[in-house]
Design a protein around this motif. Sequence first.
Motif, PDB file in Angstrom:
ATOM      1  N   GLU A   1       7.714   3.318   2.189  1.00  0.00           N
ATOM      2  CA  GLU A   1       7.374   3.354   3.429  1.00  0.00           C
ATOM      3  C   GLU A   1       5.881   2.825   3.391  1.00  0.00           C
ATOM      4  O   GLU A   1       5.150   3.360   2.681  1.00  0.00           O
TER       5      GLU A   1
ATOM      6  N   LEU B   1       8.092  -0.452   7.385  1.00  0.00           N
ATOM      7  CA  LEU B   1       6.828  -0.504   8.084  1.00  0.00           C
ATOM      8  C   LEU B   1       6.648   0.324   9.145  1.00  0.00           C
ATOM      9  O   LEU B   1       7.391   0.338  10.066  1.00  0.00           O
TER      10      LEU B   1
ATOM     11  N   ASP C   1       2.434  -6.927  -3.646  1.00  0.00           N
ATOM     12  CA  ASP C   1       2.436  -8.169  -3.226  1.00  0.00           C
ATOM     13  C   ASP C   1       3.979  -8.519  -2.476  1.00  0.00           C
ATOM     14  O   ASP C   1       3.712  -9.043  -1.518  1.00  0.00           O
ATOM     15  N   ARG C   2       4.946  -8.200  -2.785  1.00  0.00           N
ATOM     16  CA  ARG C   2       6.159  -8.341  -2.214  1.00  0.00           C
ATOM     17  C   ARG C   2       6.096  -7.580  -0.588  1.00  0.00           C
ATOM     18  O   ARG C   2       6.526  -8.144   0.223  1.00  0.00           O
ATOM     19  N   VAL C   3       5.637  -6.489  -0.874  1.00  0.00           N
ATOM     20  CA  VAL C   3       5.582  -5.443   0.331  1.00  0.00           C
ATOM     21  C   VAL C   3       4.461  -5.947   1.467  1.00  0.00           C
ATOM     22  O   VAL C   3       4.923  -6.498   2.737  1.00  0.00           O
TER      23      VAL C   3
ATOM     24  N   ARG D   1       2.410   1.829   5.452  1.00  0.00           N
ATOM     25  CA  ARG D   1       2.001   2.250   6.681  1.00  0.00           C
ATOM     26  C   ARG D   1       0.881   1.053   6.922  1.00  0.00           C
ATOM     27  O   ARG D   1       0.041   0.593   6.122  1.00  0.00           O
TER      28      ARG D   1
ATOM     29  N   ALA E   1       6.094  -9.287   3.167  1.00  0.00           N
ATOM     30  CA  ALA E   1       7.213  -8.355   3.947  1.00  0.00           C
ATOM     31  C   ALA E   1       6.563  -7.913   5.435  1.00  0.00           C
ATOM     32  O   ALA E   1       6.875  -8.417   6.426  1.00  0.00           O
ATOM     33  N   ALA E   2       5.239  -7.418   4.939  1.00  0.00           N
ATOM     34  CA  ALA E   2       4.522  -6.891   6.246  1.00  0.00           C
ATOM     35  C   ALA E   2       4.045  -8.054   7.181  1.00  0.00           C
ATOM     36  O   ALA E   2       4.271  -8.138   8.315  1.00  0.00           O
TER      37      ALA E   2
ATOM     38  N   LEU F   1      -0.614  -1.451  10.478  1.00  0.00           N
ATOM     39  CA  LEU F   1      -0.880  -1.785  12.211  1.00  0.00           C
ATOM     40  C   LEU F   1       0.022  -2.993  12.452  1.00  0.00           C
ATOM     41  O   LEU F   1      -0.047  -3.930  11.803  1.00  0.00           O
TER      42      LEU F   1
ATOM     43  N   THR G   1      13.056   5.281  -1.773  1.00  0.00           N
ATOM     44  CA  THR G   1      12.258   5.378  -0.507  1.00  0.00           C
ATOM     45  C   THR G   1      10.715   4.611  -0.309  1.00  0.00           C
ATOM     46  O   THR G   1       9.987   4.720  -1.595  1.00  0.00           O
TER      47      THR G   1
ATOM     48  N   GLY H   1       4.179  -9.410  10.952  1.00  0.00           N
ATOM     49  CA  GLY H   1       2.925  -9.320  11.769  1.00  0.00           C
ATOM     50  C   GLY H   1       2.275  -8.141  11.444  1.00  0.00           C
ATOM     51  O   GLY H   1       1.027  -7.827  12.054  1.00  0.00           O
ATOM     52  N   TYR H   2       2.373  -7.353  10.504  1.00  0.00           N
ATOM     53  CA  TYR H   2       1.559  -6.169  10.236  1.00  0.00           C
ATOM     54  C   TYR H   2       0.729  -6.454   9.185  1.00  0.00           C
ATOM     55  O   TYR H   2       0.848  -6.952   8.410  1.00  0.00           O
ATOM     56  N   SER H   3      -0.436  -5.640   9.230  1.00  0.00           N
ATOM     57  CA  SER H   3      -1.399  -5.513   8.296  1.00  0.00           C
ATOM     58  C   SER H   3      -0.998  -4.477   7.515  1.00  0.00           C
ATOM     59  O   SER H   3      -0.697  -3.127   8.210  1.00  0.00           O
ATOM     60  N   LEU H   4      -1.273  -4.240   6.419  1.00  0.00           N
ATOM     61  CA  LEU H   4      -0.901  -3.162   5.381  1.00  0.00           C
ATOM     62  C   LEU H   4      -1.852  -2.343   5.103  1.00  0.00           C
ATOM     63  O   LEU H   4      -3.230  -2.631   4.728  1.00  0.00           O
ATOM     64  N   ARG H   5      -1.759  -0.908   5.237  1.00  0.00           N
ATOM     65  CA  ARG H   5      -2.838  -0.073   4.917  1.00  0.00           C
ATOM     66  C   ARG H   5      -2.789   1.138   4.062  1.00  0.00           C
ATOM     67  O   ARG H   5      -3.272   1.778   3.426  1.00  0.00           O
ATOM     68  N   GLY H   6      -1.146   1.155   3.479  1.00  0.00           N
ATOM     69  CA  GLY H   6      -0.809   2.260   2.436  1.00  0.00           C
ATOM     70  C   GLY H   6       0.471   1.982   2.210  1.00  0.00           C
ATOM     71  O   GLY H   6       1.103   1.425   2.771  1.00  0.00           O
ATOM     72  N   LEU H   7       0.862   2.692   1.074  1.00  0.00           N
ATOM     73  CA  LEU H   7       2.099   2.398   0.591  1.00  0.00           C
ATOM     74  C   LEU H   7       2.653   3.707  -0.141  1.00  0.00           C
ATOM     75  O   LEU H   7       2.057   4.324  -0.922  1.00  0.00           O
ATOM     76  N   THR H   8       3.893   4.214   0.315  1.00  0.00           N
ATOM     77  CA  THR H   8       4.420   5.400  -0.312  1.00  0.00           C
ATOM     78  C   THR H   8       5.964   4.799  -0.960  1.00  0.00           C
ATOM     79  O   THR H   8       6.605   4.365  -0.317  1.00  0.00           O
ATOM     80  N   LEU H   9       5.980   4.812  -2.376  1.00  0.00           N
ATOM     81  CA  LEU H   9       7.126   4.742  -3.162  1.00  0.00           C
ATOM     82  C   LEU H   9       7.840   5.556  -3.857  1.00  0.00           C
ATOM     83  O   LEU H   9       6.922   6.259  -4.618  1.00  0.00           O
TER      84      LEU H   9
END
Lengths: 151, 151
Positions: free
Chosen positions: B137, B101, A118-120, B139, A123-124, B141, B135, A128-136
């Motif tokens: 990151e 992002l 939710d926080r990411v 991903r 921030a996205a 648009l 870390t 103005g970013y749309s989020l499609r994946g997350l690496t932590l």
Amino acid sequence: MAGLAGRALDAALSKAGARVAAADERLTDSRRRVLELLLKAGGPVKAYDLIAAYGQGGAKPPTVYRALEFLERLGFAHRLESLNAYVACPRSGEVHAAAFLICECCGATVEIEPGVADRVERAAGAHGYSLRGLTLEARGLCPACRTGDGH
Amino acid sequence: MAGLAGRALDAALSKAGARVAAADERLTDSRRRVLELLLKAGGPVKAYDLIAAYGQGGAKPPTVYRALEFLERLGFAHRLESLNAYVACPRSGEVHAAAFLICECCGATVEIEPGVADRVERAAGAHGYSLRGLTLEARGLCPACRTGDGH
DNA sequence: CTTTCCCTGTTACGGTATAACATCCTGAGG
DNA sequence: CCTCAGGATGTTATACCGTAACAGGGAAAG
Ligand SMILES: [Zn+2]
Ligand SMILES: [Zn+2]
Ligand SMILES: [Zn+2]
Ligand SMILES: [Zn+2]
């Protein structure tokens, strides 16, 4: 490394087969073999170690990388970017954003669910970013290595 | 890519020099040169592109990788694990956990501060891990690529 | 049967990063 | 000034990671 073996391994592979079929995909020999190796290892494995361990006349890099790509796409494995390694997902078959604790000393990893999506997402959105994946990937010391029992 | 140039670049490099001195380290020629290239780029750069752009008789891989290691250690740059690339940190000189992002379409990156450290810390504690680095990151648009203005 | 699509095998290559060792510079102490 | 220790660099070579490109095979639909 808490890897699977014997009946537990067979059960996990059967279940994977069912999930794959349900997704209208095929768990071919090479895909099944790579998943088996990841499950047996019970921890992060390098692609070239999979290639070496493949057996049966061996495997060439593209074979293993294709299998890994498939397993990742279907949620059976994750890539650990900071280690260049791959690991079986304990929630095999549910596609989800993965997060990891990685011991800097012994390499032990734990897949966690810190609930940060939710926080990411917020921030996205703010950028103005749309989020499609997350690496932590969090680096630190595991309980054993903190107390000097490591290795 | 919003890279620095002219006076802004000089100012950033001077400031970096001061911070490095304050940390009892040295901003040598190769370190300064690599930082300059990262700041000019204003976005992620591959190590071998830095090597190619280095000029002055060129640089060999170890030279640039050592400089990158130094810059990362002192908080002037971050490594983007999922891109195998490096980027200057807008908070140059403050060591901190970075989060990004990354646009899957055009490669644009933004360094964010989603404030997830507390939750990850808690998840780490629950597994007995002590936390030493993070870390993140994401991903997705970017605004331009969402609307088709990308590239 | 034949077409189509997906998966695989194979070769070869390109990109990423480090080992190992020699050399050099700098600053502290004698 | 001289020397010595530690850190930084130069150089060569090599190891590791990942993919392009194309040929072949096999199952399933029509
Ligand atoms: Zn998972
Ligand atoms: Zn450990
Ligand atoms: Zn930063
Ligand atoms: Zn974009």
